[in-house]
Design an enzyme around this catalytic site. Structure first.
Site, short mmCIF file in Angstrom:
data_model
loop_
_atom_site.label_atom_id
_atom_site.label_comp_id
_atom_site.label_asym_id
_atom_site.label_seq_id
_atom_site.Cartn_x
_atom_site.Cartn_y
_atom_site.Cartn_z
N CYS A 71 43.54 51.49 44.00
CA CYS A 71 42.29 50.63 44.45
C CYS A 71 42.92 50.44 45.49
O CYS A 71 43.07 49.72 46.14
CB CYS A 71 42.79 49.29 43.14
SG CYS A 71 41.49 48.19 44.12
N GLU A 72 41.32 50.76 46.43
CA GLU A 72 41.83 50.63 48.01
C GLU A 72 41.81 49.46 48.15
O GLU A 72 41.56 48.78 49.53
CB GLU A 72 39.80 51.27 49.08
CG GLU A 72 38.54 50.28 48.57
CD GLU A 72 37.23 51.26 48.99
OE1 GLU A 72 36.28 50.10 49.46
OE2 GLU A 72 37.60 52.06 49.08
N HIS A 73 41.23 48.40 46.81
CA HIS A 73 41.65 46.26 47.93
C HIS A 73 42.44 45.66 47.08
O HIS A 73 43.08 45.48 48.01
CB HIS A 73 40.22 46.13 46.35
CG HIS A 73 39.12 46.18 46.75
ND1 HIS A 73 38.41 46.58 45.83
CD2 HIS A 73 37.95 46.81 47.83
CE1 HIS A 73 36.97 46.21 46.62
NE2 HIS A 73 36.93 46.95 47.82
N HIS A 74 43.30 46.78 46.71
CA HIS A 74 44.69 45.84 46.75
C HIS A 74 45.57 47.30 46.72
O HIS A 74 47.09 46.87 46.03
CB HIS A 74 45.36 45.27 45.30
CG HIS A 74 43.69 44.17 44.41
ND1 HIS A 74 42.49 44.76 44.64
CD2 HIS A 74 44.49 42.66 45.49
CE1 HIS A 74 42.31 43.68 44.63
NE2 HIS A 74 43.06 42.42 44.89
N GLN A 112 36.67 52.70 42.15
CA GLN A 112 35.78 53.66 40.90
C GLN A 112 34.23 53.97 41.32
O GLN A 112 33.98 55.64 40.65
CB GLN A 112 35.83 52.80 39.31
CG GLN A 112 35.36 54.30 38.58
CD GLN A 112 36.42 53.47 37.11
OE1 GLN A 112 36.60 52.58 36.57
NE2 GLN A 112 35.42 53.87 35.55
N HIS A 140 42.62 49.34 35.43
CA HIS A 140 42.94 48.40 36.42
C HIS A 140 44.27 47.99 37.10
O HIS A 140 43.86 46.92 36.46
CB HIS A 140 41.52 48.43 37.47
CG HIS A 140 40.03 49.52 37.68
ND1 HIS A 140 40.30 49.77 38.58
CD2 HIS A 140 39.47 50.21 37.39
CE1 HIS A 140 39.01 50.70 38.80
NE2 HIS A 140 38.93 50.64 37.77
N CYS A 142 45.07 46.39 39.47
CA CYS A 142 45.20 44.84 39.84
C CYS A 142 44.47 44.10 39.08
O CYS A 142 44.36 42.87 39.54
CB CYS A 142 43.50 45.89 41.49
SG CYS A 142 42.57 46.12 41.02
#
Length: 181
Positions: A71-74, A112, A140, A142
């Site tokens: 995940c690019e956010h976390h 995703q 996920h 996250c």
């Protein structure tokens, strides 16, 4: 990257001189390079010319392709499976190349939704197919390890191109074939 991991380990309050952590920054950097190796690959490179003339004009489906992404956010993993279908238009793609294309995009920092679209568009571009359908089902970390901590949540995304979008019968056939049994 190794120094950055050392900084993170130190930042969480650990002792970098502790026996179990002595080589951890090096191992973590090596693992991160492996997990994001998609940045060093291109679709053309992994397909490597494995596109073959064929009279096949019925749906080709490869299902349950395992995928691992971050995940690019976390920067936490998401893990799942990908289903890819396409209708050839004079050429078929080598079977293993479909899984390799999935990995090129999955092994990058991702969301995703974009991953699903990138795989579909790439297969459409490479094969010149009449249509392409991609569905990804993933869990996920996250959402599971932090935040709302929902252990059984699963995200499904789809990308339907060409006849998979415009022809209702083709779309229904694809969805019926990938439906869990």
């Amino acid at each position: 990257m190794e120094q950055s991991f050392a900084t993170i380990i130190d930042g969480v309050g650990e002792d970098l001189t502790r026996d179990g952590l002595l080589d951890t920054p090096k191992r973590a950097a090596k693992a991160m390079q492996f997990l994001t190796r998609g940045y060093q690959q291109s679709v053309e490179e992994v397909v490597n010319g494995a596109l073959f003339e064929s009279d096949a004009n019925e749906m080709v489906l490869v299902s349950n392709i395992e995928l691992y992404s971050m995940c690019e956010h976390h920067m936490l993993p998401f893990i799942g499976k990908c289903h890819v279908g396409y209708i050839p238009n004079g050429k078929v793609l080598g079977l293993s190349k479909i899984a390799r294309i999935v990995d090129v995009f999955a092994r990058r920092l991702q969301i995703q939704e974009n991953l699903t679209s990138q795989i579909a568009q790439s297969i459409m571009d490479i094969t010149g197919a009449e249509g392409v359908g991609v569905i990804i089902e993933a869990k996920h970390m996250c959402m599971m390890m932090r935040g709302v901590e929902k252990q059984n949540s699963q995200m499904r995304t789809s990308s339907l191109l060409g006849s998979f979008r415009s022809d209702e019968k083709t779309r229904h056939e694809f969805l019926a074939l990938v439906r869990p049994r």
